[in-house]
Enzyme design. Structure first.
Site, short mmCIF file in Angstrom:
data_model
loop_
_atom_site.label_atom_id
_atom_site.label_comp_id
_atom_site.label_asym_id
_atom_site.label_seq_id
_atom_site.Cartn_x
_atom_site.Cartn_y
_atom_site.Cartn_z
N SER A 1 0.92 -1.19 0.44
CA SER A 1 -0.15 0.15 0.29
C SER A 1 0.49 1.13 -0.11
CB SER A 1 -0.83 0.06 1.72
OG SER A 1 -0.05 -0.10 2.80
N HIS B 1 0.98 4.52 4.07
CA HIS B 1 0.80 5.25 3.62
C HIS B 1 0.83 6.91 3.22
CE1 HIS B 1 -3.60 2.97 4.47
NE2 HIS B 1 -2.53 1.75 3.68
#
Length: 324
Positions: free
Chosen positions: A180, A232
């Site tokens: 991610s 992230h």
């Protein structure tokens, strides 16, 4: 390392489960530049799936759990861990740690720096893997067609690396896996590509608003409990800066120079503001990676430098608590 980084009951932080937009946009005025054939992104997808099969083979749930609680027992040694241990239909955290998951103590004190990269090729379960790979297909293929495999590959790997660094600085008590950070890097690169190529977009405000809303929604997932939003943020920031460096498009006047008379004035390949973006982004990227790595290998905890930053990864409410 890109969707929320959901933490299983076994303590593994997995990165996935966000929805990303395709990079093709009705707001972009297409030029006559050559389109590349996308092969790197499909190869990354295949590599991640193959790696997950290897993970499950090594995990061998029937042997370690005496076949009592394994899920999908018909898969034999590829069957999944009990859902109470891993609700994402995947392996145990110990298997992920053995195969290269991000673990702060091993990186800093065990001289296993390679975990900053290997963790982005591991996934905590089938759900996690599918969510990340679908997101990669939506984002990556179109970007690769527009900019080629070299630039997209660099953004993917360096963003994943940046996400791992920031995650390690703030989260030091659990392991982390997933792509991610790299996926958020591609999303960040989409935003900087829009800004640095601003003059060749139509409906600029609509394009910017749409992309910002999508980014905010994806990052907002990170404030839920058991979610590592630092991967992230680190991936997004890395990709955002890399987009200014690697994804500027030439001016239309420069692209059409071949069709102009010999005595015609030809525009420069890039605008002044594109060069300014390039220099500033390069300086910030080098500085950020240098400071992050120095802090990491000195064994520092970034939470000691920023008392409120833990709220970027989890916001406590009456329904849940945050484990800092």
């Amino acid at each position: 390392m890109a969707s929320g980084d959901l933490e299983s009951r076994a303590g593994t932080k997995s990165r996935g489960n966000n929805t990303y937009p395709p990079t093709s946009s009705p707001y972009y005025v297409e030029s006559k530049e050559t389109q590349w054939t996308s092969w790197l992104v499909p190869m990354i997808v295949v590599a991640n799936i193959a790696m997950f099969v290897v993970i499950m083979y090594v995990n061998n749930c029937p042997k370690n759990n005496f076949e009592r609680d394994c899920v999908a027992k018909f898969l034999g040694r590829l069957s999944f861990e009990p859902l109470r241990d891993n609700p994402l239909f995947g392996p145990s955290s110990s298997t992920l740690e053995k195969l290269g998951a991000l673990e702060w103590n091993k990186v800093v004190h065990g001289d296993q720096t390679w975990r900053l990269i290997t963790c982005i090729w591991l996934h905590a379960g089938v759900i996690h893997l599918l969510a990340n790979m679908l997101s990669l297909v939506f984002i990556g293929i179109r970007l690769e067609q527009q900019f080629g495999f070299v630039r997209v590959g660099l953004i993917y790997l360096l963003s994943g690396f940046g996400g791992s660094i920031l995650s390690s600085l703030f989260i030091q008590r659990s392991i982390s896996v997933g792509a991610s950070g790299a996926l958020f890097g591609l999303l960040g690169a989409m935003l900087s590509e829009l800004l640095t190529n601003w003059t060749i977009y139509t409906n600029k405000a609509a394009a910017l608003f749409t992309l910002v809303v999508i980014i905010v929604i994806n990052l907002a997932v990170g404030i839920l409990p058991h979610v590592d939003n630092f991967a992230h943020i680190g991936g997004f920031m890395s990709g955002f800066l890399l987009g200014f460096i690697l994804l500027p498009r030439p001016q239309f006047g420069w692209l059409e120079r071949r069709h102009l008379p010999a005595n015609a004035t030809v525009k420069s390949k890039y605008t002044v503001y594109q060069y300014v973006y390039w220099v500033v982004a390069l300086v910030l990227l080098v500085l950020g990676f240098t400071v992050g790595l120095v802090m990491l290998f000195r064994g520092e905890n970034a939470n000691d430098k920023c008392s409120w930053c833990h709220y970027l990864s989890c916001v406590p409410t009456s329904r849940w608590k945050c484990n800092n």
